[in-house]
Write an enzyme that holds these catalytic residues in place. Structure first.
Site, PDB file in Angstrom:
ATOM      1  N   CYS A 144      37.628  94.482  35.335  1.00  0.00           N
ATOM      2  CA  CYS A 144      38.590  94.887  34.301  1.00  0.00           C
ATOM      3  C   CYS A 144      39.061  96.293  34.660  1.00  0.00           C
ATOM      4  O   CYS A 144      38.835  96.750  35.784  1.00  0.00           O
ATOM      5  CB  CYS A 144      37.992  94.799  32.894  1.00  0.00           C
ATOM      6  N   ASN A 194      35.551  98.991  33.363  1.00  0.00           N
ATOM      7  CA  ASN A 194      34.184  98.505  33.593  1.00  0.00           C
ATOM      8  C   ASN A 194      33.204  99.016  32.543  1.00  0.00           C
ATOM      9  O   ASN A 194      32.054  99.318  32.831  1.00  0.00           O
ATOM     10  CB  ASN A 194      33.713  98.855  35.004  1.00  0.00           C
ATOM     11  N   CYS A 201      33.791  97.533  29.036  1.00  0.00           N
ATOM     12  CA  CYS A 201      33.885  96.541  27.952  1.00  0.00           C
ATOM     13  C   CYS A 201      33.831  95.116  28.498  1.00  0.00           C
ATOM     14  O   CYS A 201      32.773  94.494  28.536  1.00  0.00           O
ATOM     15  CB  CYS A 201      35.171  96.709  27.141  1.00  0.00           C
ATOM     16  N   ARG A 202      34.982  94.605  28.898  1.00  0.00           N
ATOM     17  CA  ARG A 202      35.100  93.188  29.237  1.00  0.00           C
ATOM     18  C   ARG A 202      34.333  92.762  30.483  1.00  0.00           C
ATOM     19  O   ARG A 202      33.610  91.772  30.450  1.00  0.00           O
ATOM     20  CB  ARG A 202      36.565  92.785  29.359  1.00  0.00           C
ATOM     21  N   SER A 203      34.486  93.490  31.585  1.00  0.00           N
ATOM     22  CA  SER A 203      33.810  93.026  32.805  1.00  0.00           C
ATOM     23  C   SER A 203      32.284  93.135  32.712  1.00  0.00           C
ATOM     24  O   SER A 203      31.598  92.209  33.148  1.00  0.00           O
ATOM     25  CB  SER A 203      34.358  93.699  34.061  1.00  0.00           C
ATOM     26  N   ASP A 244      41.610  92.284  24.947  1.00  0.00           N
ATOM     27  CA  ASP A 244      41.095  93.604  25.302  1.00  0.00           C
ATOM     28  C   ASP A 244      40.624  94.351  24.060  1.00  0.00           C
ATOM     29  O   ASP A 244      41.439  94.896  23.302  1.00  0.00           O
ATOM     30  CB  ASP A 244      42.159  94.417  26.028  1.00  0.00           C
TER      31      ASP A 244
END
Length: 151
Positions: free
Chosen positions: A8, A11, A13-15, A123
C-alpha cells in the site's frame, strides 16, 4: 515456498493488515511452512513506524497480533524476491510498475482482483472505516489463498 508481498502507500494500515490476515489464514490452514508473507509501502513517509493504532486494534479484535511490525519501503529487488506483489489499490500498482520497469513476469495484482468484485481496498486512513478495510482485506486474502492452493 510461495513468497507474497502486500503493498500500500505507507505500510501502516492496509498492507500490514493484509500481511497478518494472510498469515493467520495460512496458519489456520496448516500451510505455514509453504509461504513467506510480508508487506511494504510505496512511500517512505512512514518508514520505521508501527502499525497504525486503529488498524492494530482491528486486527486484535480478530485475535491477530501485529506486534513488532514496522513500515518499510518497497525496493526494486522485491520484484525478484517475491512471487506475487499484491497492491491494495490501482495507484499502488502504478507505482510498482514504475519502480520495477513494468511487470514482465505477471507478478503484480490488486488484492480485490481475487474476489468477485475487483477494485481498490477501502482506505481507512482517509475514511476511518477500518471495518470496511477489514472486510475487503479478509475477502481478498481468502480469494488469493484459494487461487494459490487450488493450483
Amino acid at each position: 515456498m510461495t513468497k507474497i508481498l502486500f503493498v500500500c502507500l505507507g505500510n501502516i494500515c492496509r498492507s500490514p493488515m493484509a500481511e497478518f490476515v494472510m498469515r493467520d489464514m495460512i496458519e489456520k490452514s496448516g500451510l505455514s511452512g509453504e509461504f513467506h508473507i510480508a508487506s511494504a509501502g510505496t512511500s517512505n513517509e512512514e518508514y520505521g513506524n508501527p502499525v497504525y493504532p486503529p488498524a492494530r486494534r482491528k486486527l486484535l479484535e480478530h485475535g491477530i497480533d501485529p506486534a513488532g511490525k514496522t513500515a518499510r519501503q518497497l525496493q526494486r529487488g522485491d520484484y525478484q524476491e517475491y512471487d506475487l506483489l499484491i497492491a491494495m489499490e490501482q495507484s499502488n500498482l502504478r507505482s510498482m510498475e514504475r519502480l520495477f520497469g513494468g511487470d514482465p513476469e505477471g507478478k503484480l495484482h490488486r488484492l480485490l482482483d481475487y474476489t468477485g468484485r475487483p477494485g481498490d481496498v477501502a482506505d481507512p486512513w482517509y475514511t476511518r472505516d477500518f471495518e470496511a478495510a477489514w472486510r475487503d482485506i479478509s475477502e481478498g486474502c481468502r480469494g488469493l489463498l484459494e487461487s494459490i492452493t487450488k493450483n
